[in-house]
Design an enzyme around this catalytic site. Structure first.
Site, PDB file in Angstrom:
ATOM      1  N   HIS A   1       0.844  -1.201   0.000  1.00  0.00           N
ATOM      2  CA  HIS A   1       0.000   0.000   0.000  1.00  0.00           C
ATOM      3  C   HIS A   1       0.873   1.242   0.000  1.00  0.00           C
ATOM      4  O   HIS A   1       1.790   1.383   0.812  1.00  0.00           O
ATOM      5  CB  HIS A   1      -0.913   0.014   1.224  1.00  0.00           C
ATOM      6  N   SER A   2       0.590   2.160  -0.937  1.00  0.00           N
ATOM      7  CA  SER A   2       1.283   3.442  -1.036  1.00  0.00           C
ATOM      8  C   SER A   2       2.795   3.212  -1.210  1.00  0.00           C
ATOM      9  O   SER A   2       3.204   2.554  -2.165  1.00  0.00           O
ATOM     10  CB  SER A   2       0.962   4.298   0.191  1.00  0.00           C
ATOM     11  N   CYS A   3       3.617   3.699  -0.303  1.00  0.00           N
ATOM     12  CA  CYS A   3       5.057   3.448  -0.421  1.00  0.00           C
ATOM     13  C   CYS A   3       5.355   1.947  -0.440  1.00  0.00           C
ATOM     14  O   CYS A   3       6.309   1.496  -1.086  1.00  0.00           O
ATOM     15  CB  CYS A   3       5.803   4.103   0.739  1.00  0.00           C
TER      16      CYS A   3
ATOM     17  N   SER B   1      -1.396  -0.982  -4.249  1.00  0.00           N
ATOM     18  CA  SER B   1      -2.489  -0.203  -3.698  1.00  0.00           C
ATOM     19  C   SER B   1      -2.092   1.258  -3.509  1.00  0.00           C
ATOM     20  O   SER B   1      -1.053   1.551  -2.897  1.00  0.00           O
ATOM     21  CB  SER B   1      -2.911  -0.813  -2.351  1.00  0.00           C
TER      22      SER B   1
END
Length: 273
Positions: A109-111, A137
């Site tokens: 997710h994200s990073c 994500s």
């Protein structure tokens, strides 16, 4: 109740709803020795493996949850976080070896999505079993240049952006001492990945699915389609109601159910673009 009955119930409970616990410094696992797949999760900026603790009880018995724990957070808060992507990926590629002995997928997710992508490339480069699926994500594709660079903001502005994105528990927000400890880790993670430029490489041979919230300011629709260039297999984008932390806003059940159906080959609904 007999001791034998108690032990049997505990075994059943552990099998059905295993706890996510630290097995090595880098790997937390919800042990399911007979599972057919592993879902290896990479947390977002500033977060630790416990961000995925609730997923252990949501996954079917066929899928074992593994969550990566990085230095600088939770039980590793006293350790310095990574400040360069290369050493981070090299370290994790080695640390993940014990859990790559059966089919697996990465979810980031994200990073954490950017890290999942780099890990998939690194595992392939070393001639090891690659992921069956890559779930990315809330992360724009490497080619997209419109994402705001938050690590360059001053302290007050950076903190305000972190709060606006969501994902920080209200209890933490109310604890100023915890926030003072968290913000530097968040800034280090954002600096790490906002400065990173992925090296050119051949497309992966596993499917890539992008998941994101339909009102996420960091991953508008046009920012994620470029991920399709990084796989020679299937590519899809799936939107959920919500912002950057869409799966926290509405609960992780729908997301985990979707991931499970994908890994186990079951039909999915038509939310994919």
């Amino acid at each position: 109740m007999t001791t034998e009955t108690t032990e049997t119930m505990e075994t059943t409970r552990t099998t059905e709803f295993p706890e996510l616990i630290a097995r090595t410094p880098y790997l937390w696992r919800a042990g399911r020795p007979e599972s057919a797949f592993r879902l290896i999760c990479l947390p977002h900026a500033g977060a630790g493996a416990a961000a995925y603790a609730d997923w252990a009880r949501l996954l079917p018995p066929e899928i074992e949850l593994v969550a990566v724990q990085l230095p600088g957070r939770q039980n590793r808060i006293a350790e310095d976080p990574f400040t360069e992507v290369g050493p981070l990926v090299t370290t994790l590629t080695h640390a993940l070896r014990p859990v790559l002995d059966r089919p697996y997928a990465f979810f980031g997710h994200s990073c954490g999505a950017a890290l999942a992508f780099e890990l998939a490339k690194a595992v392939r480069a070393r001639g090891r079993r690659g992921p069956e699926h890559l779930f990315l994500s809330a992360q724009a594709s490497p080619e997209f240049e419109g994402t705001p660079q938050l690590h360059q903001l001053d302290d007050d502005a950076f903190r305000a952006e972190m709060v606006a994105l969501g994902g920080i528990d209200e209890e933490i927000l109310r604890d100023e001492s915890v926030m003072r400890s968290l913000i530097p880790v968040l800034r280090t993670d954002f600096t790490l990945w906002e400065r990173h430029r992925t090296a050119p490489a051949e497309p992966l041979d596993c499917p890539i699915t992008v998941l994101c919230g339909d009102s996420d300011p960091r991953t508008p629709t046009g920012s994620v389609t470029g991920w399709g260039k990084h796989t020679g297999a299937d590519f899809s984008v799936r939107f959920y109601p919500g912002g950057h932390f869409y799966f926290l806003e509405s609960g992780a059940g729908d997301v985990v159910s979707f991931l499970s159906r994908q890994l186990l080959g079951a039909p999915v609904d038509g939310r994919t673009s």
